[in-house]
Design a protein around this motif. Structure first.
Motif, PDB file in Angstrom:
ATOM      1  N   LYS A  75       0.833  -1.196   0.000  1.00 35.57           N
ATOM      2  CA  LYS A  75       0.000   0.000   0.000  1.00 35.57           C
ATOM      3  C   LYS A  75       0.871   1.252   0.000  1.00 35.57           C
ATOM      4  O   LYS A  75       1.759   1.396   0.849  1.00 35.57           O
ATOM      5  CB  LYS A  75      -0.880  -0.025   1.251  1.00 35.57           C
ATOM      6  CG  LYS A  75      -1.546   1.278   1.603  1.00 35.57           C
ATOM      7  CD  LYS A  75      -2.830   1.461   0.821  1.00 35.57           C
ATOM      8  CE  LYS A  75      -3.499   2.776   1.223  1.00 35.57           C
ATOM      9  NZ  LYS A  75      -4.579   3.132   0.321  1.00 35.57           N
ATOM     10  N   VAL A  76       0.638   2.159  -0.965  1.00 34.14           N
ATOM     11  CA  VAL A  76       1.394   3.405  -1.018  1.00 34.14           C
ATOM     12  C   VAL A  76       0.664   4.497  -0.236  1.00 34.14           C
ATOM     13  O   VAL A  76      -0.495   4.791  -0.524  1.00 34.14           O
ATOM     14  CB  VAL A  76       1.600   3.857  -2.482  1.00 34.14           C
ATOM     15  CG1 VAL A  76       2.267   5.220  -2.521  1.00 34.14           C
ATOM     16  CG2 VAL A  76       2.437   2.838  -3.243  1.00 34.14           C
ATOM     17  N   CYS A  77       1.354   5.068   0.740  1.00 36.58           N
ATOM     18  CA  CYS A  77       0.728   6.098   1.575  1.00 36.58           C
ATOM     19  C   CYS A  77       1.316   7.474   1.291  1.00 36.58           C
ATOM     20  O   CYS A  77       2.527   7.623   1.129  1.00 36.58           O
ATOM     21  CB  CYS A  77       0.933   5.776   3.049  1.00 36.58           C
ATOM     22  SG  CYS A  77       0.133   4.262   3.596  1.00 36.58           S
ATOM     23  N   LEU A  78       0.452   8.464   1.262  1.00 36.53           N
ATOM     24  CA  LEU A  78       0.900   9.840   1.100  1.00 36.53           C
ATOM     25  C   LEU A  78       1.604  10.308   2.367  1.00 36.53           C
ATOM     26  O   LEU A  78       1.145  10.035   3.470  1.00 36.53           O
ATOM     27  CB  LEU A  78      -0.285  10.762   0.830  1.00 36.53           C
ATOM     28  CG  LEU A  78      -0.861  10.759  -0.569  1.00 36.53           C
ATOM     29  CD1 LEU A  78      -1.977  11.796  -0.657  1.00 36.53           C
ATOM     30  CD2 LEU A  78       0.228  11.074  -1.575  1.00 36.53           C
ATOM     31  N   LEU A  79       2.692  11.040   2.166  1.00 39.88           N
ATOM     32  CA  LEU A  79       3.398  11.592   3.312  1.00 39.88           C
ATOM     33  C   LEU A  79       2.462  12.452   4.151  1.00 39.88           C
ATOM     34  O   LEU A  79       2.467  12.388   5.380  1.00 39.88           O
ATOM     35  CB  LEU A  79       4.583  12.435   2.840  1.00 39.88           C
ATOM     36  CG  LEU A  79       5.405  13.011   3.997  1.00 39.88           C
ATOM     37  CD1 LEU A  79       6.325  11.950   4.555  1.00 39.88           C
ATOM     38  CD2 LEU A  79       6.185  14.225   3.570  1.00 39.88           C
ATOM     39  N   SER A  80       1.650  13.235   3.469  1.00 37.39           N
ATOM     40  CA  SER A  80       0.741  14.136   4.198  1.00 37.39           C
ATOM     41  C   SER A  80      -0.237  13.349   5.063  1.00 37.39           C
ATOM     42  O   SER A  80      -0.580  13.774   6.164  1.00 37.39           O
ATOM     43  CB  SER A  80      -0.005  15.033   3.214  1.00 37.39           C
ATOM     44  OG  SER A  80      -0.635  14.238   2.218  1.00 37.39           O
ATOM     45  N   ASP A  81      -0.662  12.203   4.566  1.00 32.59           N
ATOM     46  CA  ASP A  81      -1.578  11.369   5.353  1.00 32.59           C
ATOM     47  C   ASP A  81      -0.879  10.785   6.574  1.00 32.59           C
ATOM     48  O   ASP A  81      -1.420  10.778   7.678  1.00 32.59           O
ATOM     49  CB  ASP A  81      -2.128  10.218   4.488  1.00 32.59           C
ATOM     50  CG  ASP A  81      -3.118  10.721   3.443  1.00 32.59           C
ATOM     51  OD1 ASP A  81      -3.571  11.878   3.571  1.00 32.59           O
ATOM     52  OD2 ASP A  81      -3.419   9.958   2.511  1.00 32.59           O
ATOM     53  N   ILE A  82       0.335  10.292   6.348  1.00 35.17           N
ATOM     54  CA  ILE A  82       1.095   9.711   7.457  1.00 35.17           C
ATOM     55  C   ILE A  82       1.328  10.762   8.540  1.00 35.17           C
ATOM     56  O   ILE A  82       1.081  10.533   9.719  1.00 35.17           O
ATOM     57  CB  ILE A  82       2.455   9.169   6.969  1.00 35.17           C
ATOM     58  CG1 ILE A  82       2.256   8.186   5.805  1.00 35.17           C
ATOM     59  CG2 ILE A  82       3.214   8.508   8.102  1.00 35.17           C
ATOM     60  CD1 ILE A  82       3.550   7.767   5.131  1.00 35.17           C
ATOM     61  N   GLY A 138       5.725  11.705  -7.987  1.00 34.45           N
ATOM     62  CA  GLY A 138       4.679  12.032  -8.951  1.00 34.45           C
ATOM     63  C   GLY A 138       3.300  11.581  -8.519  1.00 34.45           C
ATOM     64  O   GLY A 138       3.100  11.067  -7.416  1.00 34.45           O
ATOM     65  N   THR A 139       2.368  11.779  -9.447  1.00 33.76           N
ATOM     66  CA  THR A 139       0.977  11.437  -9.171  1.00 33.76           C
ATOM     67  C   THR A 139       0.862   9.982  -8.707  1.00 33.76           C
ATOM     68  O   THR A 139       1.470   9.090  -9.292  1.00 33.76           O
ATOM     69  CB  THR A 139       0.140  11.620 -10.443  1.00 33.76           C
ATOM     70  OG1 THR A 139       0.439  12.893 -11.012  1.00 33.76           O
ATOM     71  CG2 THR A 139      -1.337  11.538 -10.110  1.00 33.76           C
ATOM     72  N   GLY A 140       0.100   9.768  -7.678  1.00 33.87           N
ATOM     73  CA  GLY A 140      -0.062   8.419  -7.139  1.00 33.87           C
ATOM     74  C   GLY A 140       1.130   7.956  -6.338  1.00 33.87           C
ATOM     75  O   GLY A 140       1.210   6.801  -5.935  1.00 33.87           O
ATOM     76  N   GLY A 141       2.061   8.873  -6.114  1.00 32.06           N
ATOM     77  CA  GLY A 141       3.268   8.509  -5.378  1.00 32.06           C
ATOM     78  C   GLY A 141       3.040   8.445  -3.880  1.00 32.06           C
ATOM     79  O   GLY A 141       1.913   8.592  -3.399  1.00 32.06           O
TER      80      GLY A 141
END
Lengths: 141, 141
Positions: free
Chosen positions: A25-32, A61-64
């Motif tokens: 699962k790829v998580c956004l830094l902002s979410d973490i 990039g997008t979806g990163g």
DNA sequence: CCTAAAAAGACATTTTATATCTTTTTAGGG
DNA sequence: CCCTAAAAAGATATAAAATGTCTTTTTAGG
């Protein structure tokens, strides 16, 4: 003394959070950052360090975002802490006795070495998997 | 991380030096500082802290100076280090879990507690007497 | 090409470490 | 009772580390 810095604390929080997600699962830094209550820009720096040594994988990039670099049961707390705080060094002399101008007389030397060994031993004996709570395990981002 | 500061290092050097003198020998701060290669004014501050808790005894005025407050075999490295560096605290949370806003979720907690115990254990097991070399034992100021 | 996201680098602020200097207190000796 | 020696206490100075923030650059997807 011997206190973990905020950086170290944030690092642990952040990567333990990641460890609780499905491995791919790829998580956004902002979410973490929001989830573990850490300033996003600061956490970014921390995760960059993780990324360089493979503790996490990053995607631009997008979806990163970020995912754990290895299974949580193979990552120890020692690795995490040393990744951001540097090696566990109770005393300068422990690193290179030859640099120590007083090494001949320094009887304290072996004591610090033992402290170092004990601390590393404890931290090495704990994996990210063991740090997960039930609520953290296998939740989505 | 976990590094002893100069203050702690100087503190150990200074008091170990004192421990090598006859128990009732009064040593000048300036002599101690010169012998262990520490800035005298800095060592003064350190010895003031020692004095307050009885680790050393101080005498003012002519003929004044410092002597060890208790026999060297009864003073542990832990006491010396904590006297000047404060308590061994690997993580803020170890002090008061109730203060920690994340204490419910914090599985790392017991790990830091163990680190603390191990470090304290090692340092508590070493006395000033054990830190003396032959050359240091029973020399005059 | 446009946008989303991390990487990299520069900058700002606060705290801690590492001292130094001056003044004050204490005590001994003439 | 002064004079001097020495530690105690307090104020100040500088440097380094911790803790962030901001801007620009690179990368990748659509």
């Amino acid at each position: 003394m011997m206190e973990l810095t905020r950086k170290g604390e944030y690092a642990i929080r952040g990567i333990v959070y990641l460890a609780g997600k499905p491995i791919d699962k790829v998580c956004l830094l902002s979410d973490i950052a929001a989830a573990v209550n850490v300033p996003p820009t600061f956490l970014a720096k921390i995760f960059q360090q993780f990324s360089k040594i493979g503790l996490v994988k990053s995607f631009r990039g997008t979806g990163g975002g970020f995912m754990l670099g290895r299974p949580p049961e193979s990552i120890t707390l020692l690795e995490v802490v040393e990744a951001v705080e540097g090696p566990i060094i109770p005393n300068r002399c422990v690193v290179s006795p030859s640099d120590c101008e007083r090494s001949g007389e320094c009887t304290v030397h072996p004591v610090w070495r033992r402290v170092q060994d004990e601390v590393r031993g404890v931290l090495e004996g704990v994996t990210l998997k063991e740090l997960l709570t039930e609520t953290q395990t296998h939740t989505t981002c």
